[in-house]
Enzyme design. Sequence first.
Site, PDB file in Angstrom:
ATOM      1  N   GLU A   1       0.841  -1.209   0.000  1.00  0.00           N
ATOM      2  CA  GLU A   1       0.000   0.000   0.000  1.00  0.00           C
ATOM      3  C   GLU A   1       0.876   1.261   0.000  1.00  0.00           C
ATOM      4  OE1 GLU A   1      -3.295  -0.102   2.790  1.00  0.00           O
ATOM      5  OE2 GLU A   1      -4.162  -1.808   1.746  1.00  0.00           O
TER       6      GLU A   1
ATOM      7  N   GLU B   1      -5.097  -8.697  -0.227  1.00  0.00           N
ATOM      8  CA  GLU B   1      -5.900  -8.314   0.946  1.00  0.00           C
ATOM      9  C   GLU B   1      -7.342  -8.189   0.485  1.00  0.00           C
ATOM     10  OE1 GLU B   1      -4.594  -5.144   3.560  1.00  0.00           O
ATOM     11  OE2 GLU B   1      -2.495  -5.656   3.188  1.00  0.00           O
TER      12      GLU B   1
HETATM   13  O1  AHR Z   1      -5.435  -5.655   6.951  1.00  0.00           O
HETATM   14  C1  AHR Z   1      -5.370  -4.472   7.655  1.00  0.00           C
HETATM   15  C2  AHR Z   1      -4.686  -3.354   6.881  1.00  0.00           C
HETATM   16  O2  AHR Z   1      -5.436  -3.033   5.765  1.00  0.00           O
HETATM   17  C3  AHR Z   1      -3.329  -3.677   6.310  1.00  0.00           C
HETATM   18  O3  AHR Z   1      -2.305  -3.509   7.215  1.00  0.00           O
HETATM   19  C4  AHR Z   1      -3.202  -2.683   5.210  1.00  0.00           C
HETATM   20  O4  AHR Z   1      -2.363  -3.139   4.178  1.00  0.00           O
HETATM   21  C5  AHR Z   1      -4.629  -2.437   4.783  1.00  0.00           C
HETATM   22  O5  AHR Z   1      -4.926  -1.092   4.713  1.00  0.00           O
END
Ligand code: AHR
Length: 497
Positions: free
Chosen positions: A174, A297
Amino acid sequence: MTNRITVNADRAKGTINRNIYGHFSEHLGRCIYEGLWVGEDSEIPNTKGIRNDVAAALKKMKIPVLRWPGGCFADEYHWKDGIGPKENRKRMINTHWGGVVENNHFGTHEFMMLCEMLECEPYINGNVGSGTVQEMADWVEYLTFEGVSPMAELREANGRPEPWKVKYFGVGNENWGCGGNMRPEYYADLYRQFQTYVRNYGSNRIHKIACGPNTDDYHWMETLMKQAHRFMDSITVHYYTVPGDSWQEKGAATGFPEDMWRVTLKKALFMEELISKHSAIMDQYDPDKRIGLLVDEWGTWHDVEPGTNPGFLYQQNTIRDALVAGISLNIFNEHCDRVQMANIAQLVNVLQAVILTEGEKMVLTPTYHVFDMYKVHQDAQLLDVHQSITELGEGKQAIPQISVSASKDEEGRIHISLCNLDHQAGAKVEVGLRGLVDKLVSVQGTTLTSDAIDGHNTFEETDKVSPTEFTAFNLIDQVIHAELPPMSVTVLALTAE
Ligand code: AHR
């Protein structure tokens, strides 16, 4: 109305990469500490510090790949803090997640040991946001260099003479947000620079992963593909299903209003559009689909459970979450030509976890059961499916009643995963099979359902939502006539002779 599905058993569309069934573990809340790692001195039964109950459940579910150490934590993590004798490891504050003390007892050796125990691939995420090229290069050398080198010697001094095999390595996380708030043009250049020093040592071959966009940031995808596609093996995308209207009001995991059922599933279904659009951009630069799209994610993100640390992201997990899992996994299967991996966030005690723990107690969530039921799709051939499905609701808010995916495994068994998105009514489905040379001889089914839209398991009642045998079908002339329970995820196993 009856939903009609035809499975073309003779039309395989590609292999469903087992890593689509992957997971993610971050130094966040009680995921690593308590959830996975309790330490060797704990009274909770463990093997070298890893909880036995959790490890056994993950092995049963056939966890194929595990991402670590973050998430946002990855771009604040300095791996050398987590090696060497535990008593000497740096204690620090996990500034991003809850402001708690991180004692670094779970580091590189512990993670690699966990993956060996689970027999899954490690996916390590390096630090671009606050790290250096040298630090990343050293980590790769420490992990994989065979022979004499400063990092290999350090590894040996820490008790591991032989290198590990590490395939998946992420260059930042990210980086458009918590990983440095970068513009895509800037990150693309940094990616090109950092990845140069992520080297292949000996027979180890690294699959280099670039940080991709947040949700529908198509400009980020376009820029990265244009500037750096030659240097990457995969690129990521993150998308969370947030039922509420904003990140401030995400909505509760349980006890939510009935209308939030459909709203949530509609948002989960957005994954289809997202993958299609990102894939179309990737196709322009990579028509042969060499580069994987990793949804590393995904999952539901609800308000934290009342009374828990807001920085720990601890939430309950219901049949609604199970439906989100079933729908999303069906979508990933269907896009297996491009989606090479997906990692639900997160493994234990955080967000859409497959396992929750409380002290020595452990509970498997409805989402766990979906992963367990769907494991039959891992490495199987995706089959072409034609469908005529009833819609629930109207206009832009409409959702299909059924989500489906089918595959054929090595032994020729066909598995069909069917989600009934309707929380009020059962769904009639006719599944016809085309292209089967042999006659269909047996059908077995397993289903996961609940009598409440927020049905879930607790530490007191661990099996309230758990799979049962599915028998509500007849097989007539090669057509399966089934009635799926309301709000259910069902997997049919078909064996032909
Ligand atoms: O999964 C929680 C958070 O969500 C992670 O650390 C991040 O990559 C995303 O914003």
